[in-house]
Design an enzyme around this catalytic site. Structure first.
Site, short mmCIF file in Angstrom:
data_model
loop_
_atom_site.label_atom_id
_atom_site.label_comp_id
_atom_site.label_asym_id
_atom_site.label_seq_id
_atom_site.Cartn_x
_atom_site.Cartn_y
_atom_site.Cartn_z
N ASP A 1 38.66 45.78 23.10
CA ASP A 1 38.04 44.48 23.37
C ASP A 1 39.07 43.37 23.18
O ASP A 1 39.14 42.42 23.97
CB ASP A 1 36.86 44.22 22.41
N ASP B 1 37.74 51.09 19.95
CA ASP B 1 36.65 50.22 20.40
C ASP B 1 37.05 48.76 20.18
O ASP B 1 36.96 47.92 21.08
CB ASP B 1 35.37 50.55 19.62
N TYR C 1 31.96 57.46 14.61
CA TYR C 1 30.86 57.39 15.58
C TYR C 1 30.01 58.66 15.56
O TYR C 1 28.83 58.62 15.90
CB TYR C 1 31.42 57.23 17.00
N ASP D 1 45.43 47.00 11.31
CA ASP D 1 45.41 45.54 11.10
C ASP D 1 46.65 44.89 11.71
O ASP D 1 46.57 43.86 12.39
CB ASP D 1 45.23 45.17 9.62
N LYS E 1 45.11 53.97 9.91
CA LYS E 1 44.96 53.23 8.66
C LYS E 1 45.31 54.22 7.54
O LYS E 1 44.55 54.47 6.61
CB LYS E 1 43.52 52.68 8.53
#
Ligand code: IPM
Ligand code: MG
Length: 360
Positions: A255, A251, A135, A227, A195
């Protein structure tokens, strides 16, 4: 106690208005000041985060934020888009620690898209690092295109980075949160999501989190690829306690986690800096498609106000009162459209606010 009120765009104004009414119904005295932010500020002043709004936020103990964004700004150059307001506030106030709890209220077990037994009693906390990662990497702001799009360009790129101190401080926040939760009956586990199998940034993340973890022998630490974490969240969400991850993965996972609770309209969030100054906002967005219709769920914002009382204003008793009032209106069967199901009573944004004030 000084609170900056930044309603923003879309449903932001409607839901923040209800949270402000709820705050006003407490026997506490606040100094509040409201300012424009996001698209609303761009329309009025040509910038999503005007100097005056930033100053107000910096000078307040806490910011109560609604939401920003609308498709009509998609053509603007990136630096002027509404989203830049929230990113700018996070960065300039140093709000690196984002708390996104996902709690499934007993009465909403059936509003989740998952089987009730998977989510019943769910209480997990996602801690998202908020001021680093892709970001805020380079070459942010050094784009070739000026209108936010890239006609004829051959490539575009963003860079992912984290520094040791950035990872250390968010790791400490996560371990301390797990310790606090353990004292009230949680498992005492931190799951660090990365990751590391592909990205250097997240191998580093994993190494640094592990190092910090040595200082918390009472807290279990496990590592999970993002994942797999996305899958586990819908397969067995109750296996998590505290999840800590970077800005981008946080982020996305927050959600996803919100849907476990029945509606993203229920999820509050807190973003804190190292001196507990905080910005409090619902986890959902500005939902321009339903703005102005009076059907948005104000509970995430009302619960965000409770988090504000707890974390930044040191008013735990009032925070608990608001949370209990929300439980009570749910128990009364009152539901906005997003959490409505047969046999419950459908109410508007304002009626939901009324009910919480009355329950207080
Ligand atoms: C969030 C939002 C923001 C983010 C957007 C509006 C910039 O999705 O708070 O989760 O990506 O952080
Ligand atoms: Mg998001």
């Amino acid at each position: 106690m000084k609170i900056a009120i930044l309603p923003g765009d879309g449903i932001g104004t409607e839901i923040v208005a209800q949270a402000v009414r709820v705050l006003g119904a407490l026997d506490l005295r606040f100094e509040t000041e409201t300012a424009l932010v996001g698209g609303a500020a761009y329309d009025a002043h040509g910038h999503p985060l005007p100097e005056a709004t930033l100053k107000l936020a910096q000078g307040a103990d806490a910011v109560l934020f609604g939401a920003v964004g609308d498709w009509k700004y998609d053509k603007l150059e990136r630096a002027l888009r509404p989203e830049q307001a929230i990113l700018g506030l996070r960065k300039s106030l140093g709000l690196f620690a984002n708390f996104r709890p996902a709690i499934c209220y007993e009465q909403l077990t059936h509003a989740s898209s998952l089987k009730p037994e998977l989510v019943a009693g769910l209480d997990i906390l996602i801690i998202r690092e908020l001021t680093g990662d892709i970001y805020f990497g380079q070459p942010r702001g050094r784009r070739i295109a000026t209108d936010g799009h890239f006609p004829g360009a051959e490539e575009a790129f963003d860079t992912m980075r984290y520094s040791r101190p950035e990872i250390e401080r968010i790791a400490h926040v996560a371990f301390q949160a797990a310790r606090k939760r353990k004292a009230s009956g949680s498992e005492g586990r931190v799951t660090s999501v990365d990751k590391a199998n592909v990205l250097e940034t997240f191998q580093f993340w994993k190494d640094v989190v592990s190092e910090v973890g040595l200082q918390y022998p009472d807290i279990a630490l496990d590592h999970m690829y993002v994942d797999n974490a996305a899958m586990q969240l819908v397969k067995a969400p109750k296996r998590f306690d505290v999840v800590v991850t970077g800005n981008m993965f946080g982020d996305i996972l927050s959600d996803e986690a919100s849907m476990l609770t029945g509606s993203i309209g229920m999820l509050p969030s807190a973003s804190l800096n190292s001196s507990n100054q905080g910005l409090y906002e619902p986890s959902h967005g500005s939902a321009p498609d339903i703005a102005g219709k009076g059907i948005a769920n104000p509970l995430a914002t009302i619960l965000s106000a409770a988090m504000m009382l707890r974390f930044s204003l040191n008013q735990e008793a009032s925070a608990l009162r608001i949370e209990a009032a929300v439980q009570k209106v749910l128990a009364q069967g009152l539901r906005t459209a997003d959490i409505y199901s047969e046999g419950t009573t459908r109410v508007s944004t304002r009626e939901m606010g009324d009910a919480v004030v009355k329950a207080l």
